[in-house]
Design a protein around this motif. Structure first.
Motif, mmCIF file in Angstrom:
data_model
loop_
_atom_site.group_PDB
_atom_site.id
_atom_site.type_symbol
_atom_site.label_atom_id
_atom_site.label_comp_id
_atom_site.label_asym_id
_atom_site.label_seq_id
_atom_site.Cartn_x
_atom_site.Cartn_y
_atom_site.Cartn_z
ATOM 1 N N ILE A 75 38.439 12.072 114.246
ATOM 2 C CA ILE A 75 39.373 10.943 114.300
ATOM 3 C C ILE A 75 39.255 10.122 113.017
ATOM 4 O O ILE A 75 40.260 9.685 112.456
ATOM 5 N N GLY A 76 38.024 9.940 112.536
ATOM 6 C CA GLY A 76 37.810 9.185 111.303
ATOM 7 C C GLY A 76 38.536 9.797 110.121
ATOM 8 O O GLY A 76 39.155 9.091 109.317
ATOM 9 N N ARG A 77 38.469 11.118 110.007
ATOM 10 C CA ARG A 77 39.162 11.794 108.902
ATOM 11 C C ARG A 77 40.665 11.677 109.066
ATOM 12 O O ARG A 77 41.395 11.472 108.096
ATOM 13 N N LEU A 78 41.156 11.817 110.295
ATOM 14 C CA LEU A 78 42.589 11.665 110.555
ATOM 15 C C LEU A 78 43.062 10.283 110.109
ATOM 16 O O LEU A 78 44.085 10.153 109.434
ATOM 17 N N LYS A 79 42.292 9.256 110.453
ATOM 18 C CA LYS A 79 42.655 7.891 110.050
ATOM 19 C C LYS A 79 42.643 7.740 108.530
ATOM 20 O O LYS A 79 43.522 7.102 107.954
ATOM 21 N N SER A 80 41.657 8.324 107.875
ATOM 22 C CA SER A 80 41.540 8.167 106.417
ATOM 23 C C SER A 80 42.668 8.872 105.662
ATOM 24 O O SER A 80 43.023 8.467 104.562
ATOM 25 N N LEU A 81 43.239 9.920 106.244
ATOM 26 C CA LEU A 81 44.328 10.646 105.582
ATOM 27 C C LEU A 81 45.691 9.980 105.786
ATOM 28 O O LEU A 81 46.641 10.284 105.069
ATOM 29 N N HIS A 82 45.801 9.077 106.777
ATOM 30 C CA HIS A 82 47.057 8.360 107.070
ATOM 31 C C HIS A 82 48.229 9.333 107.253
ATOM 32 O O HIS A 82 49.318 9.124 106.709
ATOM 33 N N LEU A 83 48.015 10.387 108.019
ATOM 34 C CA LEU A 83 49.031 11.425 108.187
ATOM 35 C C LEU A 83 50.186 10.972 109.066
ATOM 36 O O LEU A 83 50.011 10.224 110.014
ATOM 37 N N ARG A 84 51.378 11.485 108.706
ATOM 38 C CA ARG A 84 52.608 11.200 109.443
ATOM 39 C C ARG A 84 53.382 12.498 109.614
ATOM 40 O O ARG A 84 53.261 13.417 108.803
ATOM 41 N N LYS A 85 54.202 12.557 110.649
ATOM 42 C CA LYS A 85 55.044 13.730 110.881
ATOM 43 C C LYS A 85 55.965 13.930 109.674
ATOM 44 O O LYS A 85 56.562 12.978 109.182
ATOM 45 N N GLY A 86 56.022 15.161 109.169
ATOM 46 C CA GLY A 86 56.881 15.478 108.034
ATOM 47 C C GLY A 86 56.203 15.361 106.679
ATOM 48 O O GLY A 86 56.799 15.704 105.654
ATOM 49 N N ASP A 87 54.956 14.884 106.635
ATOM 50 C CA ASP A 87 54.233 14.780 105.363
ATOM 51 C C ASP A 87 54.089 16.148 104.714
ATOM 52 O O ASP A 87 53.973 17.170 105.395
ATOM 53 N N THR A 88 54.057 16.157 103.388
ATOM 54 C CA THR A 88 53.710 17.365 102.648
ATOM 55 C C THR A 88 52.203 17.330 102.443
ATOM 56 O O THR A 88 51.671 16.358 101.903
ATOM 57 N N VAL A 89 51.522 18.373 102.927
ATOM 58 C CA VAL A 89 50.065 18.446 102.847
ATOM 59 C C VAL A 89 49.654 19.721 102.133
ATOM 60 O O VAL A 89 50.427 20.670 102.032
ATOM 61 N N LYS A 90 48.435 19.716 101.619
ATOM 62 C CA LYS A 90 47.907 20.892 100.934
ATOM 63 C C LYS A 90 46.923 21.592 101.866
ATOM 64 O O LYS A 90 46.072 20.947 102.485
ATOM 65 N N ILE A 91 47.051 22.908 101.946
ATOM 66 C CA ILE A 91 46.120 23.714 102.721
ATOM 67 C C ILE A 91 45.275 24.498 101.730
ATOM 68 O O ILE A 91 45.802 25.228 100.887
ATOM 69 N N LEU A 92 43.965 24.308 101.813
ATOM 70 C CA LEU A 92 43.013 25.049 100.990
ATOM 71 C C LEU A 92 42.376 26.114 101.872
ATOM 72 O O LEU A 92 42.090 25.850 103.039
ATOM 73 N N TYR A 93 42.169 27.299 101.323
ATOM 74 C CA TYR A 93 41.554 28.365 102.111
ATOM 75 C C TYR A 93 40.496 29.043 101.254
ATOM 76 O O TYR A 93 40.797 29.688 100.267
ATOM 77 N N VAL A 94 39.240 28.845 101.621
ATOM 78 C CA VAL A 94 38.136 29.548 100.979
ATOM 79 C C VAL A 94 37.592 30.522 102.014
ATOM 80 O O VAL A 94 37.852 31.709 101.950
ATOM 81 N N ILE A 95 36.887 30.006 103.000
ATOM 82 C CA ILE A 95 36.403 30.818 104.113
ATOM 83 C C ILE A 95 37.193 30.470 105.371
ATOM 84 O O ILE A 95 37.561 31.334 106.139
ATOM 85 N N ILE A 96 37.460 29.183 105.571
ATOM 86 C CA ILE A 96 38.315 28.724 106.662
ATOM 87 C C ILE A 96 39.372 27.800 106.066
ATOM 88 O O ILE A 96 39.184 27.241 104.990
ATOM 89 N N PRO A 97 40.507 27.618 106.746
ATOM 90 C CA PRO A 97 41.520 26.701 106.221
ATOM 91 C C PRO A 97 41.069 25.249 106.317
ATOM 92 O O PRO A 97 40.360 24.877 107.248
ATOM 93 N N TYR A 98 41.475 24.457 105.334
ATOM 94 C CA TYR A 98 41.089 23.055 105.236
ATOM 95 C C TYR A 98 42.316 22.253 104.830
ATOM 96 O O TYR A 98 42.977 22.578 103.839
ATOM 97 N N LEU A 99 42.624 21.197 105.581
ATOM 98 C CA LEU A 99 43.769 20.362 105.272
ATOM 99 C C LEU A 99 43.360 19.290 104.272
ATOM 100 O O LEU A 99 42.331 18.640 104.439
ATOM 101 N N SER A 100 44.167 19.117 103.240
ATOM 102 C CA SER A 100 43.861 18.158 102.192
ATOM 103 C C SER A 100 45.104 17.335 101.879
ATOM 104 O O SER A 100 46.233 17.760 102.151
#
Length: 158
Positions: A75-100
């Protein structure tokens, strides 16, 4: 009796044999990334009764895998990212996917996602830590907690 084969070995000899293996392993974990659209955030309960946000994204293919859902982590990370529906986000994939979210990303003018106050598994009240970063189910008999206890017990048996 002394083993003379080891006494003649230098650091350079060891490095010559070990480094190709290290480089080989490192090259297997190269990072791929893609920009995509955040469709929604769902909330699941973890095995120990904690609320876990999951990002639902427009599918992207990275490393041959189609990615549609990504754990936000907390929840803390969700709050820090200030995400909203429709946002353009970056997906990083090394071993597992990571939202950035970085300079390549963008927010929409919609409201941030609301964090539930009711457990999605059993309907009981959720309590939050002082920081508000961790939400836990108050029901000791919540199905997610029972599954967690069983898996924890089985893990200790092996």
């Amino acid at each position: 009796m002394k083993d003379s084969s080891l006494s003649d070995t230098t650091v350079a000899d060891v490095a010559e044999k070990v480094m190709p293996a290290i480089v080989s392993v490192y090259n297997k974990f190269t990072e791929e990334s893609a920009l995509t659209t955040l469709k929604d955030i769902s909330f699941n309960m973890g095995l120990f009764g904690r609320l876990a946000p999951v990002a639902k994204i427009k599918p992207v293919v990275l490393k041959g895998n189609t990615i549609e859902n990504i754990s936000v982590g907390s929840i803390g990370r969700l709050k820090s990212l200030h995400l909203r529906k429709g946002d353009t986000v970056k997906i990083l994939y090394v071993i597992i996917p990571y939202l950035s979210f970085d300079n390549d990303c963008s927010h929409t003018d919609k409201n941030e996602f609301e964090i539930p106050t009711i457990c999605p598994e059993c309907g009981s009240e959720l309590v939050f830590s002082e920081s508000g970063d961790i939400g836990s189910c108050t029901n000791k008999e919540c199905p997610c907690r029972i599954k967690g206890k069983i898996l924890n017990f089985l893990g200790k048996m092996s």
